[in-house]
Design a protein around this motif. Structure first.
Motif, short mmCIF file in Angstrom:
data_model
loop_
_atom_site.label_atom_id
_atom_site.label_comp_id
_atom_site.label_asym_id
_atom_site.label_seq_id
_atom_site.Cartn_x
_atom_site.Cartn_y
_atom_site.Cartn_z
N SER A 420 0.82 -1.21 0.00
CA SER A 420 0.00 0.00 0.00
C SER A 420 0.86 1.26 0.00
CB SER A 420 -0.93 -0.01 1.22
OG SER A 420 -0.17 -0.12 2.42
N ARG A 424 0.39 4.15 -2.73
CA ARG A 424 0.13 5.53 -2.34
C ARG A 424 1.08 6.48 -3.06
NH1 ARG A 424 2.49 9.01 1.11
NH2 ARG A 424 1.17 10.63 2.08
N TRP A 427 0.15 6.96 -6.67
CA TRP A 427 -1.17 7.58 -6.94
C TRP A 427 -0.97 8.83 -7.80
CZ3 TRP A 427 -3.12 12.43 -5.69
CH2 TRP A 427 -4.49 12.61 -5.90
N GLU A 455 -8.41 -0.54 2.18
CA GLU A 455 -7.16 0.16 2.46
C GLU A 455 -6.81 1.12 1.34
OE1 GLU A 455 -3.62 1.38 4.33
OE2 GLU A 455 -5.45 0.41 5.06
N ILE A 459 -6.71 5.35 1.14
CA ILE A 459 -5.60 6.11 0.58
C ILE A 459 -6.07 7.02 -0.54
CG2 ILE A 459 -3.41 5.90 -0.66
CD1 ILE A 459 -2.92 3.29 0.85
N ARG A 463 -5.67 11.07 -0.42
CA ARG A 463 -4.85 11.76 -1.41
C ARG A 463 -5.69 12.73 -2.23
NH1 ARG A 463 0.27 10.10 -2.47
NH2 ARG A 463 0.29 12.19 -3.37
#
Length: 534
Positions: A420, A424, A427, A455, A459, A463
Motif C-alpha cells: 500500500s 500511495r 497515486w 485500504e 488512501i 490523497r
C-alpha cells in the motif's frame, strides 16, 4: 620505341604519346640521363647536368623527382653527389632501395644533418605517403637505430623513418627500438602511436608484454596504446584482467567536477573504439567488475550531486550500449538492474544516441521488471519514495524513465502484493492542464483498484482531499499575488501619468531620456496605446 599502354597515352598529334603520370616522365628522363652518365664515351658529365638541374647548388623544385630517380639508377659516386645536393629528394623520390650500402648510410646521415638545420624539412610533404622498398637492410640498421632512439632530437626525421619502417615491413628488425618509442613519455602522441602500431604488427608478443606497463602509467597516450593492442590482438591474448584494469584506469580521464569546459574529449576517443570491439562475454565481465561495490563516497546523502562515479558511469554506460548491440534476448532484469543501479549520469540521452536507452525504451517487459526491482525492495515508505523519485531524475539511466504503462504496471503489482505504501506513492492526481479529452488510464485503473480494497480506498480518499486542498491553497496564493501585482501596476501607471501631465512640455523638448525611449518604443511596437496619454 614501342609504346606501352600502361605507361604512355596518345596525344592529339598523330603517332605521338605522352606519359600517363609525371613519375613516368621523371623515371624515363632519369634513365636516359643515367645511361649517358655511365657511358665513358659520352661527353655529358654530372657537373654539366647539375648546372641545369641545380644551378647554384639548389635543386629546382620541379626537378626533385628527376634527381631522386637519377640517384636510384646511377652508380655510387654520382649517388653520393646527388645525396649531398638534396638528401630528401633522393630519399622521398625514386627507389632508394637501389642505393649502394655506402649511399644508404650517407643519405641517412645527411637527413640527420638536415633535420638539425630545419626540423620541419618535409613541410607540406608531411601528408605524403611513399614506400622505400627493401631500403632497410643490415647495412643501415645501426644508422636507423640511432634515428629511432627516443633521446634523439631530430624533428620530423623519426616520424618519417617510422612511417617507412611500417610500410616496408621491416618492423621486426627494429622491434627493440619500437618498444622504447612506445614507452617514452617524452615523445608525442602521434610518434608513440605510430611506433606501437608497427610493433603490434611486427612483433605481437613483445607488444602484448608492454600492455601492463602502459596501463600502469595511467595517462591518455599510454592507455590509448594498450587499447590498440587489445583491439588488434584480442582480449584472449592480452588477458581479461588487463582489460578490466585498462577500463578502470580510463575512468580517471573524465573530468570529475563542474569546472571549465572539457576540451580534451578526443584523448578519450580510444575508449569508444575499444568497447566497440568487445564481444558479449567480455562486455558482461567488464560490467560486473566495474559496478561491483560501486557507491558514492563524495555525497552519499545526496547521490544526485555525486562526482566520484562519473568516469566509471561513462564507461559503464558505453558498455551497456555495446551489451544491447551484441547480446541476444532474453536478458536477466536483475543482472541488468545491478549494472544500472549504482551508475550516475550527468544528462539524459535520447534513443537516437544510445543503444541501451533505445532498447530499454522499446522493451517494456525488461524495463518494467527493472523498475519493479528498483521500487519494491525498499523497507520503509521514505526509501520507497526516494526510489521512485530517483527514476524521474536526470542522474538515472534515461532508459528507466516512466511511461504510462509503467505506472499502471507498478500500481497493479503494488495492489496485488498489498504494497500500500508504494501504491500511495504511485497515486496520480488529476491533471487540470492536460489537453487530452479522455480520462487518464492510470487514474481509471487506480480508481477501480481502490473500489476493491478498503485500504486502497482510504488512501485514494485521503490523497484526493490533500490534492484538492493543495490546489485550493495554490489558487488563493495565485489570486493574492495577481491582485497585489495589479494594484502595484495601477499605482505605477497613475504616478507615471501624473508625472507626464506635470512635465509635458519638458518631455516634448526631450529633457527626460526615459520618456523619450518609452515613446520611441511605443511608436515602433504598440502605437495604438499612445492615444490614452492625452
Amino acid at each position: 620505341m614501342p609504346t606501352r599502354p600502361r605507361l604512355l597515352k596518345p596525344t592529339n598529334g598523330d603517332d605521338c604519346h605522352e606519359p600517363v603520370h609525371r613519375i613516368v616522365a621523371e623515371y624515363c628522363a632519369a634513365r636516359y640521363l643515367a645511361r649517358r652518365l655511365d657511358d665513358a664515351s659520352d661527353r655529358l658529365s654530372l657537373a654539366r647536368l647539375l648546372s641545369i638541374i641545380a644551378p647554384s647548388g639548389a635543386v629546382r623544385t620541379e626537378l626533385r623527382g628527376l634527381v631522386g630517380w637519377m640517384a636510384a639508377l646511377t652508380r655510387e659516386p654520382a649517388q653520393l653527389v646527388l645525396i649531398d645536393l638534396d638528401p630528401y629528394a633522393v630519399f622521398a623520390n625514386g627507389d632508394p632501395s637501389n642505393l649502394s650500402p655506402k649511399a644508404k648510410q650517407h643519405v641517412l646521415a645527411r637527413l640527420g644533418d638536415l633535420s638539425q638545420e630545419d626540423p620541419f624539412f618535409r613541410r607540406g610533404d608531411v601528408w605524403r605517403r611513399f614506400n622505400v622498398g627493401q631500403f632497410f637492410t643490415d647495412d643501415v640498421r645501426a644508422a636507423v637505430s640511432t634515428i629511432l632512439d627516443p633521446r634523439a632530437d631530430n624533428g620530423m626525421l623519426r616520424d618519417l623513418v617510422l612511417e617507412l619502417v611500417s610500410s616496408s615491413e621491416a618492423g621486426m628488425m627494429f622491434a627493440p627500438e619500437l618498444a622504447q618509442i612506445s614507452l617514452s613519455g617524452a615523445l608525442g602522441r602521434g610518434t608513440r602511436k605510430s611506433g606501437f602500431a608497427t610493433l603490434v604488427e611486427a612483433d605481437p608478443a613483445r607488444a602484448a608484454g608492454l600492455v601492463p606497463t602502459l596501463i600502469a602509467e595511467q595517462n591518455s597516450v599510454s592507455l590509448d596504446l594498450a587499447a590498440h593492442a587489445i583491439r588488434e590482438l584480442g582480449v584472449e591474448r592480452i588477458g581479461l584482467p588487463h582489460l578490466l584494469a585498462l577500463l578502470r584506469a580510463a575512468a580517471t580521464l573524465y573530468p570529475a567536477g563542474d569546472g571549465p569546459r572539457d576540451r580534451d574529449m578526443e584523448r578519450r576517443y580510444f575508449i569508444k573504439a575499444l568497447i566497440s570491439s568487445l564481444g558479449a562475454t567480455h562486455v558482461q565481465a567488464a560490467l560486473d567488475d566495474l559496478t561491483a561495490g560501486l557507491v558514492c563516497t563524495c555525497s552519499p546523502r545526496q547521490p544526485w550531486r555525486c562526482r566520484c562515479r562519473i568516469g566509471i558511469s561513462k564507461i559503464a554506460g558505453s558498455l551497456l550500449d555495446r551489451y544491447f548491440e551484441v547480446s541476444i534476448a532474453p536478458h536477466d532484469p536483475r543482472r541488468v538492474w545491478g549494472w544500472v543501479e549504482p551508475l550516475v549520469f550527468s544528462e539524459h540521452r535520447g534513443p537516437d544516441s544510445s543503444a541501451s536507452v533505445r532498447y530499454l525504451t522499446d522493451d517494456h517487459e525488461l524495463r518494467q521488471e527493472m523498475q519493479w526491482l528498483a521500487v519494491s525492495s525498499c523497507e520503509t515508505a521514505d526509501a520507497t519514495q526516494e526510489a521512485v523519485s530517483a527514476i524521474f531524475m536526470s542522474t538515472t539511466h534515461a532508459g528507466m524513465r516512466f511511461q504510462v504503462q509503467d505506472m499502471m504496471n507498478i500500481a497493479g503489482r503494488a495492489a496485488a502484493s498489498g504494497h500500500s505504501a508504494l501504491w500511495r506513492i504511485m497515486w496520480m492526481p488529476h491533471n487540470r492542464y492536460t489537453k487530452e479529452q479522455h480520462a487518464s488510464p492510470v487514474r481509471t485503473l487506480q480508481r477501480a483498484q481502490a473500489k476493491s480494497s478498503p485500504e486502497l480506498l482510504r488512501i485514494w480518499a485521503l490523497r484526493e482531499r490533500q490534492a484538492r486542498l493543495h490546489q485550493a491553497q495554490a489558487n488563493r496564493g495565485i489570486r493574492y499575488r495577481r491582485g497585489r501585482y495589479e494594484r502595484r501596476e495601477a499605482q505605477n501607471n497613475a504616478d507615471n501619468r501624473t508625472h507626464f501631465l506635470a512635465n509635458r512640455q519638458a518631455i516634448a523638448s526631450g529633457l527626460f531620456g526615459g520618456w523619450t525611449q518609452y515613446f520611441a518604443r511605443m511608436i515602433l511596437i504598440e502605437p495604438d496605446k499612445l492615444a490614452g496619454m492625452d
